[in-house]
Scaffold this active site. Structure first.
Site, mmCIF file in Angstrom:
data_model
loop_
_atom_site.group_PDB
_atom_site.id
_atom_site.type_symbol
_atom_site.label_atom_id
_atom_site.label_comp_id
_atom_site.label_asym_id
_atom_site.label_seq_id
_atom_site.Cartn_x
_atom_site.Cartn_y
_atom_site.Cartn_z
ATOM 1 N N TYR A 257 38.119 37.523 56.832
ATOM 2 C CA TYR A 257 37.587 36.257 57.028
ATOM 3 C C TYR A 257 38.132 35.709 58.507
ATOM 4 C CZ TYR A 257 38.156 35.354 52.021
ATOM 5 O OH TYR A 257 37.326 36.195 50.824
ATOM 6 N N MET B 41 44.159 35.800 50.323
ATOM 7 C CA MET B 41 45.444 36.212 49.026
ATOM 8 C C MET B 41 45.963 37.623 48.757
ATOM 9 S SD MET B 41 44.188 33.991 45.465
ATOM 10 C CE MET B 41 43.079 32.739 46.068
ATOM 11 N N ARG C 151 69.757 11.696 49.115
ATOM 12 C CA ARG C 151 68.423 12.121 48.055
ATOM 13 C C ARG C 151 68.750 12.114 46.996
ATOM 14 N NH1 ARG C 151 67.168 19.288 49.012
ATOM 15 N NH2 ARG C 151 69.254 19.261 48.410
ATOM 16 N N LYS D 135 69.634 29.383 42.074
ATOM 17 C CA LYS D 135 68.027 28.737 41.815
ATOM 18 C C LYS D 135 66.897 29.235 42.674
ATOM 19 C CE LYS D 135 68.744 25.401 45.717
ATOM 20 N NZ LYS D 135 69.364 24.229 46.665
#
Length: 346
Positions: free
Chosen positions: A246, A294, A130, A35
């Site tokens: 940053y 990013m 779940r 998956k």
């Protein structure tokens, strides 16, 4: 066009990991969870390789994932199961028969029965709370008349040494003979090493196939499969007192040579690697400097003055260590690997 990012994917490591987990599964069959696009590696490449190695049971989350690899599972000996069951809108695909739904609600059971009740799997909730029908519903005959291949459940705390694991195992054992299911399945990667009584008839490893270590017993057993690599976009020199990136999270105390890599958190190289991750070239360690952004990451290249624009740098991504460095789980590190990588199998 060649991307400035690539994932180096080790076929031998992947296949050796499956073989090791197959051995640890004892007489139980060993499947493979593929998956989330093969945990970020690319489901097609994973299924092709593991099917050739001997895996016969594959697990995806939804029907879109199943349809994307349907052509790879046309051998009657290979099974594909869809863990999220079958919604009403999934029925046109599910009716084609290339995969089995893992039914997990009473409504799904009724939907499947009303459509003719072809082969399916069923998820039973033994304590994770779940997905899954209840053990009480099974005992009261919910599944009568359904052609069940595998009854399965999922361990909530297999990576811990807790009594809850044995409780779930015992609840699973109590289901034996209660349905016409051909097989029973409980153990994930961590569950495989809890003991033979957790294996039942089929194990469903995921993380450990791809180099993850959910329990210490698998350290040294599974090998790293995934290695990110990024190209250098620019070299620059920081003078003493200069900061980079940053929020100025790194300030040079002396002159330092820097390379800017074409990778960032949009690619799954997370901000947690800021000032903690590292790359390497030829064995030389190249620390990350400042905040990962990013699309870009800065590294120190003082150790390699000849590195230039366009050269490739390997990022350390051995999953247990990378998890500790970044603060992200091993699962997040794998499944977060972005679409901008070229995925290259060796």
């Amino acid at each position: 066009m060649t991307a400035p990012l690539r994932l180096s994917l080790d076929t031998n490591a992947l296949c050796d990991n499956w073989r090791a987990l197959d051995r640890l599964s004892g007489p139980a069959a060993c499947g493979a969870a593929v998956k989330a696009d093969g945990y970020g590696l690319g489901a097609r490449g994973v299924v092709e390789r593991l099917a050739q190695t001997g895996a016969r049971d594959f697990f995806v989350a939804n029907w879109n994932e199943a349809a994307a690899i349907a052509d790879l599972v046309n051998d009657p000996a290979i099974g594909l199961s869809v863990l999220h069951g079958v919604r009403a809108e999934d029925m046109p695909l599910a009716g084609q028969g290339f995969a089995r739904p893992v039914l997990s609600t009473c409504d799904q059971v009724q939907r499947w029965r009303s459509a003719g009740g072809g082969p399916c799997d069923v998820m039973v909730d033994t304590g994770m709370n779940r997905l899954g029908v209840s053990t009480e519903d099974v005992a009261q005959g919910l599944l009568k008349g359904i052609a069940i291949d595998t009854i399965m459940s999922h361990l909530a705390r297999a990576d811990e040494d807790v009594v809850a694991n044995a409780i779930q195992r015992d609840r699973m054992e109590a289901l034996r003979g209660m349905t016409g299911a051909r097989r029973m399945s409980l153990a994930n990667s961590a569950g495989i090493v809890l003991g033979a009584e957790y294996a039942f008839d089929l194990t469903r490893p995921g993380l450990a196939l791809y180099g993850g270590v959910p329990r210490d017993a698998l350290a040294g057993v599974v090998r790293q499969v995934v290695t990110p690599q990024a190209q250098i976009l620019q070299r620059r020199l920081l003078a003493a007192g200069d900061s980079i990136g940053y929020n100025a999270r790194y300030t040079a105390t002396q002159a330092v040579e820097v390379a800017i890599l074409n990778i960032g958190y949009a690619d799954g190289y997370w901000r947690g690697f800021s000032n903690s991750g590292h790359g390497s070239v030829g064995g030389a360690r190249l620390p990350v400097l400042g905040r990962v952004s990013m699309d870009l990451t800065a590294i120190s290249v003082d150790a390699l003055p000849t590195l230039a624009e366009g050269d490739w740098v390997t990022l350390d991504f051995a999953l247990p260590g990378a998890s500790a460095q970044s603060g992200m789980s091993q699962y997040e590190l794998l499944t977060g690997l972005g679409a901008r990588f070229d995925r290259i199998w060796s």
